[in-house]
Design a protein around this motif. Structure first.
Motif, mmCIF file in Angstrom:
data_model
loop_
_atom_site.group_PDB
_atom_site.id
_atom_site.type_symbol
_atom_site.label_atom_id
_atom_site.label_comp_id
_atom_site.label_asym_id
_atom_site.label_seq_id
_atom_site.Cartn_x
_atom_site.Cartn_y
_atom_site.Cartn_z
ATOM 1 N N LYS A 2 25.532 -14.233 -27.360
ATOM 2 C CA LYS A 2 25.861 -13.057 -26.466
ATOM 3 C C LYS A 2 25.265 -11.768 -27.349
ATOM 4 O O LYS A 2 25.614 -11.777 -28.600
ATOM 5 N N ALA A 3 24.821 -10.854 -26.704
ATOM 6 C CA ALA A 3 24.465 -9.408 -27.263
ATOM 7 C C ALA A 3 25.192 -8.544 -26.466
ATOM 8 O O ALA A 3 25.008 -8.679 -25.138
ATOM 9 N N ASN A 4 25.563 -7.456 -27.205
ATOM 10 C CA ASN A 4 26.178 -6.332 -26.583
ATOM 11 C C ASN A 4 25.355 -4.878 -26.544
ATOM 12 O O ASN A 4 25.094 -4.624 -27.734
ATOM 13 N N ILE A 56 26.658 -3.559 -21.501
ATOM 14 C CA ILE A 56 26.137 -4.664 -20.759
ATOM 15 C C ILE A 56 25.834 -5.821 -21.590
ATOM 16 O O ILE A 56 25.255 -5.745 -22.834
ATOM 17 N N VAL A 57 26.612 -6.928 -21.394
ATOM 18 C CA VAL A 57 26.595 -7.987 -21.947
ATOM 19 C C VAL A 57 25.434 -9.013 -21.620
ATOM 20 O O VAL A 57 25.539 -9.421 -20.358
ATOM 21 N N ALA A 58 24.707 -9.549 -22.647
ATOM 22 C CA ALA A 58 23.640 -10.432 -22.208
ATOM 23 C C ALA A 58 23.926 -11.591 -22.778
ATOM 24 O O ALA A 58 24.166 -11.856 -23.797
ATOM 25 N N THR A 106 21.286 4.426 -25.800
ATOM 26 C CA THR A 106 21.548 3.128 -25.745
ATOM 27 C C THR A 106 21.306 2.371 -27.153
ATOM 28 O O THR A 106 20.545 3.004 -27.882
ATOM 29 N N THR A 107 22.193 1.378 -27.482
ATOM 30 C CA THR A 107 22.010 0.791 -28.807
ATOM 31 C C THR A 107 22.550 -0.581 -28.639
ATOM 32 O O THR A 107 23.276 -1.198 -27.676
ATOM 33 N N VAL A 129 26.456 -8.242 -31.410
ATOM 34 C CA VAL A 129 26.159 -9.718 -31.367
ATOM 35 C C VAL A 129 27.428 -10.633 -31.554
ATOM 36 O O VAL A 129 28.029 -10.233 -32.474
ATOM 37 N N ASP A 130 27.624 -11.722 -31.044
ATOM 38 C CA ASP A 130 28.734 -12.507 -31.333
ATOM 39 C C ASP A 130 28.360 -13.397 -32.526
ATOM 40 O O ASP A 130 27.065 -13.676 -32.775
#
Length: 782
Positions: free
Chosen positions: A556-558, A464-466, A499-500, A550-551
């Motif tokens: 963006k966080a993955n 899930i990309v935030a 989850t990580t 993270v980018d």
């Protein structure tokens, strides 16, 4: 002159031309077959289910973007190592180190990112300074060293559930693949690697590329085996039916020619052979059995006329129309797939539709031509059993048709009761897809997946990309706590194993820098402190550790999500939980799913809903064909009933058996319409012919006894062709019941059951409906 030309074209008969010039027909067939055969050396294969969707599809483009943004690998194989008394001992740890090293030498493996207990980064602190180093630089030799390693591992929540099970009995080696690598080949290399290791450990090779590429390789092996095997079974069955080896070779020869034409055209147009199109030879062999109606009637006619040419002409006149319309219905059932979104489904539909048309062309040309070469002696011998009164099968079919005709109300009511039960069963089906379940329960692929899912977080990976519109927004405590809250919600789902995210790294760093105090296993309150932690970690760890979550702009966080099943519905549950969390806790971060599990869900829905649309379209098209064929809306409805009953009854059985409504079944739904309606076309068309032959006046309802006798004749004589067709069709697909892959078992069972049941429904149920609604179907009474 023009009128003479038009008259000549209007009077042209392909059957008559083929009877008069059989050598030309055979020569032309040979030349065309050779021409299509020249394309076979160009054959290419494609076993990647991802190519079921075009490269420009939203889900593929989005997944590619996520992979690029977070430096992710499209495919990863998981090597499981299990030992009942625990893997944390010098001997097993040495084997884990060896597997890690040797995996990196396999072509197609991204060696620098192979991860295991040997080389995973461990976050600790020394004298107040952050320290990131490989967990196991050297294999521990003493018990004290093993115990120290054990304490280190179980103190780090990042490792538990991903690299080691909570009981310490199972560990994993993650082997990422370079783009385009062959998952099966690498899996086989890994099996050879672990196969050289002796000891009490058990080894398991799991992951999406293993299932996908193994399925693709096995698929082509099976079709290479089943196509000739199905042909041999059909050859034997035709011989037993007609006691004529030449006839058996003729039917199979026609099938082989159509297969060469169809596959040759497919290859010539530049299309690869995909999972579905690999099944086309068996489908075309089975569809070729519709020509049995020609031979069935021919031998009856020859027995009555004793003149070969006259028997051929009368046969083609009698069965020509129903054969044409059954071909049209079958081709239409496959042709609706051309309007689907899934490219290989469209290719498969066009391939088999073309093959069906080719088969019918050959039925009206090559079949009559070849029959002229068969000796009168062989025909006489083969036709001896074609006697409605003496033949046991014909007598049984006559009795079956008579049962429905003499007890129409009871037969219809019994059918309606069975239909109600079938509808109840059909409502129990669940829309789902799971490629691992395409292997049988005891298979190596499925066993490995089950063991790894039970011990670790799961082999099915989703993200899930935030996303935010502002740089460095992920470094804020509020953003990290929002992500952490989502993780805790997701972990409540029964099929989510772990989850990580970047949150877990920040919390781990915060804790170790505060003397490993559990009170600091939290997100820091300061944005500056978080930024410092991430900077230190980025400088000390392997680039992939931070890049994967993270980018570089920290917009963006993955979130990594490990699922304990490849069921599409598991990912559906993840998305539902994500959406519910976003509604309950509004925050300026956009949440969007990605990853292999998400692709499988989208692919599942695309295929299934495409098939639902195709099924609806096929229903309409087939019904329109029936109306044109019978020139009557009422007769079309009657002919439609056995088809619908058959499909619903089979779905009812599947529902009660707990079978998911998956991709193979959804595709079969469309295909079954065109094939199952063939019997009704033959039965009704020949019944009307019989009534006309005995002098019944069109537009008037026949006397009951006249109608009953015509129905008995239809059930016994054309009905024998229907049953022969069904038996041959079922026998061709029955070989798939012995496949190690469950989609082939499903296809084999579904088609064999559908054709057998459809034939019985046609011969039993149609007479009941025709007698019950005689007045409406035939007009006013005589």
């Amino acid at each position: 002159m023009r009128n003479n030309m038009n008259n000549g074209l209007a009077g042209f008969s392909l059957v008559e031309w083929s009877i008069r010039r059989p050598k030309r027909v055979v020569a032309l067939a040979v030349v065309l077959t050779a021409a299509f055969g020249t394309q076979f050396p160009k054959l290419k294969t494609d076993t990647n289910p991802k190519n079921m969707l075009p490269a420009t599809s939203d889900v593929r483009m989005w997944n590619d973007e996520v992979d690029q943004t977070f430096a992710l690998y499209e495919d990863t194989i998981v090597v499981g190592v299990a030992r009942e008394d625990g893997v944390l001992n010098p001997d097993t740890l040495a084997k884990i180190a060896r597997i890690t090293d040797e995996a990196g030498t396999i072509p197609g493996v991204a060696a620098k990112d192979v991860t295991s207990l040997k080389n995973v980064d461990n976050v600790t602190a020394a004298e107040g300074m952050l320290k990131v180093s490989p967990l196991m630089a050297e294999v521990p030799q003493s018990q004290e060293e093993v115990e120290a390693l054990k304490r280190t591992i179980f103190a780090n929540p990042l490792l538990i559930g991903r690299l080691i099970s909570r009981d310490g009995n199972t560990t994993a080696v993650y082997v990422p693949l370079e783009r385009g690598a062959d998952g099966k080949k690498i899996a086989d290399d890994l099996r050879r690697t672990v196969g050289k290791l002796k000891g009490p450990e058990a080894y398991y090779i799991a992951g999406d590329p293993v299932a996908r590429d193994t399925f693709g390789a096995e698929m082509f092996k099976l079709m290479g085996l089943f196509s000739p095997l199905a042909g041999m079974i059909m050859l034997a069955a035709i011989y037993l039916m007609f006691r004529s080896l030449s006839l058996a070779f003729l039917v199979m020869g026609v099938a082989m020619i159509a297969i060469v034409w169809s596959v040759g055209l497919l290859i010539g147009l530049g299309f690869p052979i995909h999972i579905m199109s690999s099944m086309s030879p068996v489908f075309l062999m089975a569809i070729a059995t519709d020509s049995i109606h020609i031979f069935n009637e021919f031998y009856f006619r020859y027995r009555e006329r004793k003149n070969k040419a006259q028997a051929i002409r009368e046969t083609m006149s009698a069965v020509g129309r129903p054969v044409r319309y059954t071909a049209l219905a079958t081709a239409a059932g496959f042709a609706v797939l051309l309007f689907m979104h899934i490219i290989p489904v469209r290719v498969f539909g066009g391939l088999v539709a073309f093959g069906t048309v080719a088969l019918r062309l050959l039925s009206f040309s090559l079949v009559p031509a070849i029959l002229t070469f068969v000796s009168e002696e062989k025909m006489e011998r083969a036709s001896r059993t074609e006697d409605v009164g003496a033949d046991r099968a014909a007598r049984w079919l006559r009795s079956l048709g008579d049962l429905g005709a003499r007890h129409p109300a009871a037969t219809v009511l019994a059918g309606l009761a069975a239909l109600a039960l079938a509808v109840a069963g059909a409502t129990r089906t669940v829309v789902n897809n799971n490629m691992v379940n395409w292997f049988k329960a005891g298979s190596e692929v499925r066993t490995a997946d089950r063991v790894m899912n039970e011990a670790l977080g799961g082999t099915s990976l989703a993200y899930i990309v935030a996303s935010s519109h502002e740089e460095d927004s992920i470094k804020t405590p509020e953003a990290l706590r929002y992500i952490e809250g989502l993780q805790r919600d997701l972990e409540k789902l029964p099929l989510v194993g772990k989850t990580t995210s970047v949150v877990d790294y920040v919390k781990r760093i915060n804790r170790v820098l505060h003397g490993d105090d559990p009170r600091y296993d939290t997100v820091p309150d300061s944005r500056e402190e978080i930024a410092q932690y991430l900077f230190l970690f980025g400088m000390s760890a392997k680039p992939a550790d931070l890049d994967n979550v993270v980018d570089y702009r920290f917009q963006k966080a993955n979130i990594w999500i490990q699922l304990k099943t490849w069921d599409a519905r598991a990912m559906r549950g993840v998305i539902a939980a994500q959406d519910a969390y976003a509604r309950a806790s509004p925050f300026p971060l956009e949440l969007k799913p990605a990853g292999t599990a998400y692709f499988n869900l989208v692919w599942n829905d695309e295929v299934l809903w495409d098939m639902v649309k195709g099924f609806g379209l096929a229903l309409v098209v087939v019904f329109v064909i029936l109306v044109f064929n019978f020139r009557s809306f009422k007769w079309a409805v009657v002919g439609y009933v056995p088809l619908l009953f058959t499909i619903l009854l089979i779905y009812g059985v599947l529902g009660f058996a707990g079978k998911d409504f998956d991709m193979p079944i959804s595709v079969l739904s469309c295909l079954s319409l065109g094939m199952a309606v063939d019997f009704a076309i033959h039965f009704i068309s020949r019944l009307k012919q019989r009534l006309a032959e005995i002098g019944h006046e069109s537009g008037r309802a026949p006397d009951t006894e006249v109608l009953l006798e015509a129905l008995r004749w239809t059930a016994a004589r054309p009905g024998k062709g229907i049953m022969r067709n069904a038996v041959l069709f079922a026998s061709a697909f029955s070989v798939m019941l012995f496949a190690p892959l469950t989609p082939y078992v499903t296809v084999g069972g579904f088609i064999a059951g559908m054709m057998t049941l459809s034939a019985l429904m046609t011969i039993l149920y149609l007479p009941a409906l025709i007698v019950l609604f005689k007045g409406s179907l035939f007009g006013r009474a005589s």
